[in-house]
Write a protein that holds these residues in place. Structure first.
Motif, PDB file in Angstrom:
ATOM      1  N   GLU A  38       0.764  -0.531  -0.040  1.00  0.00           N
ATOM      2  CA  GLU A  38      -0.181   0.399  -0.469  1.00  0.00           C
ATOM      3  C   GLU A  38       0.476   1.567   0.540  1.00  0.00           C
ATOM      4  O   GLU A  38      -0.028   2.194  -0.148  1.00  0.00           O
ATOM      5  CB  GLU A  38      -0.983   0.218   0.839  1.00  0.00           C
ATOM      6  N   LYS A  39       1.966   1.063   0.035  1.00  0.00           N
ATOM      7  CA  LYS A  39       2.846   2.015   0.056  1.00  0.00           C
ATOM      8  C   LYS A  39       3.360   2.829  -0.747  1.00  0.00           C
ATOM      9  O   LYS A  39       3.787   3.811  -1.074  1.00  0.00           O
ATOM     10  CB  LYS A  39       3.825   1.832   1.762  1.00  0.00           C
ATOM     11  N   GLY A  40       3.602   1.964  -2.077  1.00  0.00           N
ATOM     12  CA  GLY A  40       4.468   2.062  -2.945  1.00  0.00           C
ATOM     13  C   GLY A  40       5.001   2.553  -3.283  1.00  0.00           C
ATOM     14  O   GLY A  40       5.780   2.683  -4.765  1.00  0.00           O
ATOM     15  N   VAL A  41       5.826   1.894  -3.147  1.00  0.00           N
ATOM     16  CA  VAL A  41       7.859   1.607  -2.910  1.00  0.00           C
ATOM     17  C   VAL A  41       7.981   1.095  -3.799  1.00  0.00           C
ATOM     18  O   VAL A  41       9.141   1.461  -4.798  1.00  0.00           O
ATOM     19  CB  VAL A  41       8.413   1.269  -1.988  1.00  0.00           C
ATOM     20  N   LEU A  42       7.108  -0.145  -3.906  1.00  0.00           N
ATOM     21  CA  LEU A  42       7.885  -1.093  -5.627  1.00  0.00           C
ATOM     22  C   LEU A  42       7.383  -0.087  -6.892  1.00  0.00           C
ATOM     23  O   LEU A  42       7.922  -0.056  -8.259  1.00  0.00           O
ATOM     24  CB  LEU A  42       6.988  -2.237  -6.192  1.00  0.00           C
ATOM     25  N   ARG A  96      12.338  -7.360  -3.707  1.00  0.00           N
ATOM     26  CA  ARG A  96      11.942  -7.079  -4.967  1.00  0.00           C
ATOM     27  C   ARG A  96      12.062  -5.330  -5.151  1.00  0.00           C
ATOM     28  O   ARG A  96      12.199  -5.130  -5.884  1.00  0.00           O
ATOM     29  CB  ARG A  96      10.312  -6.892  -4.496  1.00  0.00           C
ATOM     30  N   ALA A  97      11.733  -4.856  -3.635  1.00  0.00           N
ATOM     31  CA  ALA A  97      12.261  -3.392  -4.119  1.00  0.00           C
ATOM     32  C   ALA A  97      13.792  -3.101  -4.482  1.00  0.00           C
ATOM     33  O   ALA A  97      14.327  -2.368  -5.425  1.00  0.00           O
ATOM     34  CB  ALA A  97      11.686  -2.078  -2.718  1.00  0.00           C
ATOM     35  N   ARG A  98      14.690  -3.633  -3.861  1.00  0.00           N
ATOM     36  CA  ARG A  98      16.356  -4.246  -3.873  1.00  0.00           C
ATOM     37  C   ARG A  98      16.910  -4.567  -5.441  1.00  0.00           C
ATOM     38  O   ARG A  98      16.916  -3.548  -6.809  1.00  0.00           O
ATOM     39  CB  ARG A  98      16.598  -4.786  -2.966  1.00  0.00           C
ATOM     40  N   ALA A  99      15.080  -5.409  -6.207  1.00  0.00           N
ATOM     41  CA  ALA A  99      15.453  -5.829  -7.071  1.00  0.00           C
ATOM     42  C   ALA A  99      15.163  -4.852  -8.970  1.00  0.00           C
ATOM     43  O   ALA A  99      15.875  -4.906 -10.022  1.00  0.00           O
ATOM     44  CB  ALA A  99      14.399  -7.670  -7.426  1.00  0.00           C
TER      45      ALA A  99
END
Length: 384
Positions: free
Chosen positions: A226-230, A253-256
């Motif tokens: 929900e925070k939209g980081v991806l 997943r964010a790192r990738a």
């Protein structure tokens, strides 16, 4: 004003999931005490309750039935003038409020009385199916922790909407933290005249933030859908420096997804984050859900840090209304927006600080909440 005896009732979330609600309750207790009021924090702590293997079953039964641990014995011992409920989930029952005889107010930090997931968010977008008339939609979709079993107690508790929630029915006034939050609850059936808009505050940082451009952008929050980081990292320009502060299930997943100019700083404690805020170029807020009123936005304003908010959250609405940054649509190319914001934001720092001083200080909050408490006390006295 006269000294009041105020009881704050709060079920503290687990420390493994940092919570702005927990911090807000601690801040409010401190502010009320500093103003001379007698304050008791009647608390339940998930960290302690979760030591028992039976905790999940007990919490589910409490949520579904409304019966369970009650703060009443501690409240009676303290004899407060006003009870201020912040969060009862999942460790306190709700049925006790029906028979509490004195003034009672409640802050609605999130949308849990309307939504099993508390965020009105599903499949990457705002979802209002449950308050719009399908109270078991959350159960079908497993909106709490991705599990139908875990969602079932919440769906059952919310099945009759706000009018069936003992706390929402009983409270003399309901505190909302943002205009969008108030509109959402009113649209769901809460009477507007029973609401009060009192935003969160943070104590004033010392020393005052100095001017400057800052070198890098900042995202600070949980790394959850929900925070939209991806979505942010997938759109982030390769040549723009960004620091990501926070942890969560999407970290790998964010790192990738992150381009080379993105740094992951992990979790910073609140004091360290606030100390470092003036050094960033701006706070990027890509939340995909409505949000309540996240403390990080107020902390940014206190530091004189403008905000780049994506359309769709209460923060975007505040940024637009107060002129404290830039609001961007998700379909806009992000590179030109960041270039324009980066050029504009240094001149906004003084304005952001002024907005904080006018609307989000401890003194402003204290005046508002004291007026609220006195109002409910006077109304109760008039009725009796």
């Amino acid at each position: 004003m006269d000294t009041l005896r105020v009881a704050l009732v709060h079920s503290f979330y687990a420390s493994a999931q940092p919570s702005g609600e927990n911090e807000a309750v601690r801040d409010q207790a401190r502010a009320l005490r500093a103003a001379g009021h007698e304050v008791a924090v009647v608390a339940a702590h998930t960290d302690e309750a979760a030591r028992s293997r039976l905790h999940p079953l007990r919490a589910a039964a409490t949520v579904a039935s409304g019966r369970g641990r009650s703060p009443v014995p501690e409240l009676r011992a303290f004899a407060p003038d006003v009870v201020h409920v912040h969060n009862l989930f999942p460790n306190f029952g709700r049925s006790w409020v029906r028979n509490w005889p004195g003034p009672l107010v409640a802050t609605l930090h999130n949308y849990r009385p309307l939504c099993a997931g508390a965020a009105l968010f599903r499949d990457g977008a705002t979802c209002t199916a449950c308050p719009d008339g399908s109270p078991f939609a959350g159960l079908r979709h497993g909106c709490y922790r991705g599990s139908r079993l875990a969602t079932a107690p919440l769906a059952w508790a919310n099945r009759r909407g706000p009018d069936g929630d003992p706390l929402l029915r009983r409270a003399d006034r309901l505190v909302l933290l943002s205009e969008s939050g108030r509109r959402t609850y009113v649209r769901a059936g809460v009477a507007a005249e029973r609401t009060a808009l009192i935003p969160n505050f943070v104590d004033d940082p010392v020393p005052r933030p100095a001017g400057g451009t800052g070198g890098r952008w900042l995202f600070a929050g949980r790394l959850t859908p929900e925070k939209g980081v991806l979505e942010l990292l997938e759109r982030w320009p390769a040549d723009e420096p960004l620091d990501v502060v926070g942890e969560g299930g999407l970290l790998d997943r964010a790192r990738a997804a992150a381009p080379p100019q993105v740094r992951f700083l992990g979790r910073l404690d609140r004091a360290e984050l606030r100390r470092r805020l003036p050094g960033w170029r701006g706070l990027v807020f890509p939340s995909r859900c409505l949000e309540g009123a996240p403390l990080v936005q107020v902390e940014a304003l206190a530091a004189g840090l403008p905000v780049l908010a994506f359309e769709g959250s209460s923060v975007a609405e505040t940024v637009r209304a107060r002129g404290t940054g830039t609001v961007v649509r998700w379909d806009e190319p992000l590179g030109p927006v960041l270039a324009a914001a980066g050029a504009r934001f240094p001149a906004l720092r003084t304005h952001c600080r002024r907005i904080f001083e006018d609307h989000f200080t401890e003194a402003t909050w204290l005046r508002s909440v004291e007026d609220l408490y006195c109002g409910v006390l006077a109304a109760r006295t008039a009725r009796h």
